[in-house]
Every structure is written in C-alpha cells, then in structure tokens.
Design a protein around this motif. Structure first.
Motif, PDB file in Angstrom:
ATOM      1  N   VAL A   1       0.855  -1.192   0.000  1.00 24.12           N
ATOM      2  CA  VAL A   1       0.000   0.000   0.000  1.00 24.12           C
ATOM      3  C   VAL A   1       0.890   1.241   0.000  1.00 24.12           C
ATOM      4  CG1 VAL A   1      -1.858   1.249   1.168  1.00 24.12           C
ATOM      5  CG2 VAL A   1      -1.765  -1.260   1.282  1.00 24.12           C
ATOM      6  N   VAL A   2       0.952   1.910  -1.139  1.00 22.86           N
ATOM      7  CA  VAL A   2       1.798   3.101  -1.296  1.00 22.86           C
ATOM      8  C   VAL A   2       0.940   4.227  -1.849  1.00 22.86           C
ATOM      9  CG1 VAL A   2       3.873   4.072  -2.355  1.00 22.86           C
ATOM     10  CG2 VAL A   2       3.773   1.621  -1.810  1.00 22.86           C
ATOM     11  N   ARG A   3       0.945   5.357  -1.183  1.00 24.70           N
ATOM     12  CA  ARG A   3       0.247   6.547  -1.682  1.00 24.70           C
ATOM     13  C   ARG A   3       1.296   7.643  -1.850  1.00 24.70           C
ATOM     14  NH1 ARG A   3      -5.166   6.018   2.099  1.00 24.70           N
ATOM     15  NH2 ARG A   3      -5.994   4.192   1.025  1.00 24.70           N
ATOM     16  N   PRO A   4       1.695   7.916  -3.092  1.00 27.25           N
ATOM     17  CA  PRO A   4       2.827   8.826  -3.337  1.00 27.25           C
ATOM     18  C   PRO A   4       2.681  10.193  -2.684  1.00 27.25           C
ATOM     19  CG  PRO A   4       2.311   7.595  -5.322  1.00 27.25           C
ATOM     20  CD  PRO A   4       1.221   7.283  -4.325  1.00 27.25           C
ATOM     21  N   ARG A   5       1.457  10.775  -2.712  1.00 24.93           N
ATOM     22  CA  ARG A   5       1.299  12.104  -2.110  1.00 24.93           C
ATOM     23  C   ARG A   5       1.587  12.071  -0.622  1.00 24.93           C
ATOM     24  NH1 ARG A   5      -1.955  14.875   0.946  1.00 24.93           N
ATOM     25  NH2 ARG A   5      -3.480  13.182   1.139  1.00 24.93           N
ATOM     26  N   GLU A   6       1.028  11.056   0.073  1.00 26.77           N
ATOM     27  CA  GLU A   6       1.238  10.954   1.516  1.00 26.77           C
ATOM     28  C   GLU A   6       2.690  10.615   1.836  1.00 26.77           C
ATOM     29  OE1 GLU A   6      -3.343   9.454   2.430  1.00 26.77           O
ATOM     30  OE2 GLU A   6      -1.654   8.142   2.917  1.00 26.77           O
ATOM     31  N   LEU A   7       3.280   9.700   1.075  1.00 27.19           N
ATOM     32  CA  LEU A   7       4.680   9.357   1.294  1.00 27.19           C
ATOM     33  C   LEU A   7       5.569  10.562   1.045  1.00 27.19           C
ATOM     34  CD1 LEU A   7       6.868   7.268   1.872  1.00 27.19           C
ATOM     35  CD2 LEU A   7       6.769   6.585  -0.532  1.00 27.19           C
ATOM     36  N   GLY A   8       5.246  11.330  -0.006  1.00 26.86           N
ATOM     37  CA  GLY A   8       6.028  12.533  -0.295  1.00 26.86           C
ATOM     38  C   GLY A   8       5.953  13.545   0.832  1.00 26.86           C
ATOM     39  N   ALA A   9       4.767  13.691   1.436  1.00 26.99           N
ATOM     40  CA  ALA A   9       4.619  14.629   2.554  1.00 26.99           C
ATOM     41  C   ALA A   9       5.451  14.185   3.751  1.00 26.99           C
ATOM     42  CB  ALA A   9       3.151  14.750   2.936  1.00 26.99           C
ATOM     43  N   THR A  10       5.500  12.872   4.003  1.00 29.63           N
ATOM     44  CA  THR A  10       6.319  12.357   5.107  1.00 29.63           C
ATOM     45  C   THR A  10       7.790  12.612   4.843  1.00 29.63           C
ATOM     46  OG1 THR A  10       4.710  10.644   5.683  1.00 29.63           O
ATOM     47  CG2 THR A  10       6.980  10.277   6.377  1.00 29.63           C
ATOM     48  N   VAL A  11       8.233  12.322   3.616  1.00 33.50           N
ATOM     49  CA  VAL A  11       9.652  12.489   3.265  1.00 33.50           C
ATOM     50  C   VAL A  11      10.043  13.967   3.293  1.00 33.50           C
ATOM     51  CG1 VAL A  11      11.321  12.217   1.384  1.00 33.50           C
ATOM     52  CG2 VAL A  11       9.755  10.349   1.937  1.00 33.50           C
ATOM     53  N   ALA A  12       9.112  14.846   2.933  1.00 35.98           N
ATOM     54  CA  ALA A  12       9.421  16.275   2.894  1.00 35.98           C
ATOM     55  C   ALA A  12       9.496  16.912   4.278  1.00 35.98           C
ATOM     56  CB  ALA A  12       8.372  17.005   2.053  1.00 35.98           C
ATOM     57  N   TRP A  13       8.949  16.250   5.303  1.00 33.84           N
ATOM     58  CA  TRP A  13       8.955  16.823   6.644  1.00 33.84           C
ATOM     59  C   TRP A  13      10.343  16.644   7.260  1.00 33.84           C
ATOM     60  CZ3 TRP A  13       6.740  20.313   9.278  1.00 33.84           C
ATOM     61  CH2 TRP A  13       6.716  20.314  10.672  1.00 33.84           C
TER      62      TRP A  13
END
Length: 402
Positions: free
Chosen positions: A285-297
């Motif tokens: 289960v991968v959601r790029p927008r949510e993963l991107g927000a986590t990585v950007a924090w």
C-alpha cells in the motif's frame, strides 16, 4: 447581518473512539447541544481503534503528571466500569513485564518506581514466580501489574456513538473546510454536501494534521505513520494472559508482546516500521502524495538519522519471520516460526515535530472556532473517556465564546 442557519453546534471530524467519546462527553455535559460526527469510512473505529491489541493499559509506562499517565490510570478504571455497564466483553487480567537480559533490570526497577508514583499496584517477581503466572515464559525478573485488562474497543466505540445522541454520518470524507471566525465553519464532504457548524473538533487520527491545515491552522507537527505488524499464535495454550518486554524509554513503542485477547486468540506484536501511506497496512500500500509529505517533513529525516539502528532491526523483523520469531523467543522459548500466523496490521498515527522529536504525550490544541487532537495513539483507546471530556470541555468553551 444575515442570521446564519447552522446545521449543528459542534461538528466532530473522525469516528474513532476519541471522536465518539468527545461527542458523548459534549452531549452529557451540555444536553441540547447539537453534535454531528463525520466519518469517512462506512462504520466506526476502522483504523487505530479497531486495529490494536485491545489492551486496557494501566498507565505504568508514562511520565508522572503527564496527560498519558493521568488519563490512562483514570481511563482504565472508567473503561472497565463502562464495559460492565453496557455489557461489553472485557476482563481485568493483569500483565507481566519481563526482563530477559541483565541490562534491562535497571529499567524494570524504574518502572516499579514509576508505577508507584502513578498509583498503580505493582508486584515484583523472581524467575520462579514468573512461571506461576506464565509457565512457558522465561525471564530474570518481572513485575505484575494488576490493573491491566482487555476489552472490545470497537464495541465501546459503537456504544459511545449510540449513547451520545449525536448525528453520525458515515461515508462522509471531508475535502474542504472554510472557517470564518465571525461566522463559523463550513465543511464540504466528497459527495458535495456542505455542513455549517459553530465549532469544529478535529479527531481525524491519521489525518489530523491535514484537517488542521484545511482549517488554516498550522499544527507545528506532522503525522508520520508507523505500521505495527502482528502474528497470531497457532498454539495459544502457550500463553495465559499478557506478557510484555521491558520497553526502551527512547521510543514510544512497547516492543513485541504477547496478548491473549477478548476473543481468546493470542496475538504477538507489534513491531514498528515506516508505513508508505497513512493507512498503509502492508508494504504493497503506497500513496505517493502521503509518502512525499512524510519524506518532505524535516522531522522524518532527523528520526531516521537518530534511530537508524533501531529502525533497521524493526525492518528486519518485518521482512523475516525467523527474525520476528527470535524476538518472541526471548520471552517464550518454546515458540517456533510455524507457530506464527500472519494477522491484520495496524498503523500508529505518531506526531513528529520539525526537529525530529516524537511527541510523547497527548497533544490537544485550539484554533479559532476549532479544537484539534493532534497526538492520540496508544493508550488513547484506554484513556478515551477522560480525553473525550477534556476535548468536550475545550469545545464547549470555544462554543461559549463564539
């Protein structure tokens, strides 16, 4: 000025146990207050509430004076009483916290002291006494915590919703919030419905930071999701009750533990690995927008740098059943890899500050016409009744000022 027609006085976003407890507490404290709960799923308690080990925590782990300590101790007693009143399956079982290595003994003794400071009955045990409680468990020393229990938290959440008298709308995903301090809050759901309220309460759990930002409030934290993976024990007769390792105080996770649930099954876990989506219950289960927000924090990278060794061990146990089994064998030497059967995972909504600090206590903040619950992972289910009263108190105070 044109008079506004409000659909409700208080609008609660989130139909987990904290959101439903808040609705229950509002209608108890201020009868006649119109409360609506919006939940994006088709029923209550589909995420953190319904995907945990079902343990009523005693409060022994938490810093004396913290909200977690105060609310868990009070909430455990209230939860048992609530379950008894409404006929919800529960049991006060007690639990063992077991030291298996000498370096864990000072931490075990510190837990004894912390338990006593929090007013929790604790009994210290030697190796022979451990086997009186759990014949198959081995350790150098342990403590028995008598007030720990188990219950059906999904049934509790359903009962809170029923008893609250609130209007509960399922399948109602919030996509936009328009807040005007002088006029109130308008919320649009995915199907185009618009609801107007005097006050908004954000109990959105895994999405609470996103909801806060939809209102225009900057929460100062982000939810970084950690998946907790579980196995069921194929030989449940090996474990009588609840058995925990001595936790590492540097982390908010309790380590892999053994839990005989209210259904009689024994669950083992959880570990703690980064989830690739807010509701990422598996590696697929991968959601790029949510993963991107986590990585950007920035806080996410600081956690990784600070705790990479711990994280590497958790990842290894995630991908290797044998490594997971080895962790279990520290407590339960008789267990074999083929005794472990995959069970549904959960995701912890962990608030992380910009500097990488893992928020260790419940976090509740207020904005204009809004109250935000920004960190309420375990033991929030245990503490849900006092948490709900605190959030309700704040929401009604905001309502009085509106």
């Amino acid at each position: 000025m044109r008079k506004i027609a409000y659909d409700c006085d208080v609008l609660v976003i989130g139909g987990g146990i904290v959101g439903l407890s808040t609705a229950y507490a509002i209608t108890r404290a201020a009868p006649g207050t119109r409360v609506t709960v919006l939940e994006k799923e088709a029923g209550p308690a589909r995420h953190q509430t319904g995907r945990n080990s079902g343990v009523i925590h005693s409060g022994i782990y938490y810093r004396p004076g913290s909200l977690k300590a105060r609310y868990a101790v009070k909430g455990a007693a209230e939860m048992v009483k609530f379950c008894a009143e409404y006929g919800i399956a529960h049991s006060v079982t007690g639990k063992l916290i077991v030291a298996t290595e000498r370096e864990e003994l000072p931490r075990l003794h510190a837990l004894v002291q912390r338990g006593r400071e929090n007013g929790i009955p604790v009994r210290e045990l030697g190796p022979a006494q451990i086997t009186e409680y759990e014949p198959e468990v081995r350790g150098l020393a342990a403590i028995h915590v008598g007030t720990t229990g188990i219950c059906d938290f999904v049934a509790v959440a359903e009962q809170l919703g029923d008893a609250s008298g609130a209007e509960i709308r399922y399948g109602a995903e919030v996509v936009r919030i328009d807040r005007r301090p002088a006029l109130g809050v308008a919320v649009r759901t995915a199907d185009g419905t618009v609801l107007r309220a005097r006050v908004l309460v954000n109990c959105a759990g895994l999405h609470c930071d996103e909801v806060a930002r939809l209102t225009g409030d900057e929460p100062g934290m982000r939810i970084v999701p950690f998946r907790g993976e579980y196995y069921a024990l194929a030989r449940p007769e090996l474990v009588r009750g609840l058995v925990y390792p001595v936790p590492d105080p540097a982390f908010p996770f309790l380590g892999v533990h053994l839990t005989r649930g209210i259904d009689g099954e024994v669950h083992i876990g959880p570990n703690a690995v980064p989830a690739l989506a807010r509701e990422g219950y598996g590696w697929g289960v991968v959601r790029p927008r949510e993963l991107g927000a986590t990585v950007a924090w920035p806080g996410s990278w600081r956690i990784a740098r600070r705790h990479w060794r711990y994280g590497a061990g958790e990842l290894r146990r995630s991908v290797s059943k044998e490594a997971f089994t080895q962790a279990v064998r520290r407590l339960l030497p008789e267990v074999r890899a083929d005794d472990l059967v995959r069970a549904p995972a959960g995701v912890r909504a962990q608030a992380v500050l910009r500097d990488g600090t893992l928020v260790d206590d419940f976090l509740i903040r207020e904005g204009a016409r809004a109250v935000h619950v920004l960190n309420a992972p375990s033991p929030a289910a245990t503490a849900s009744l006092p948490i709900g009263r605190e959030v309700a108190r704040r929401a009604l105070a905001v309502l009085d000022r509106a």
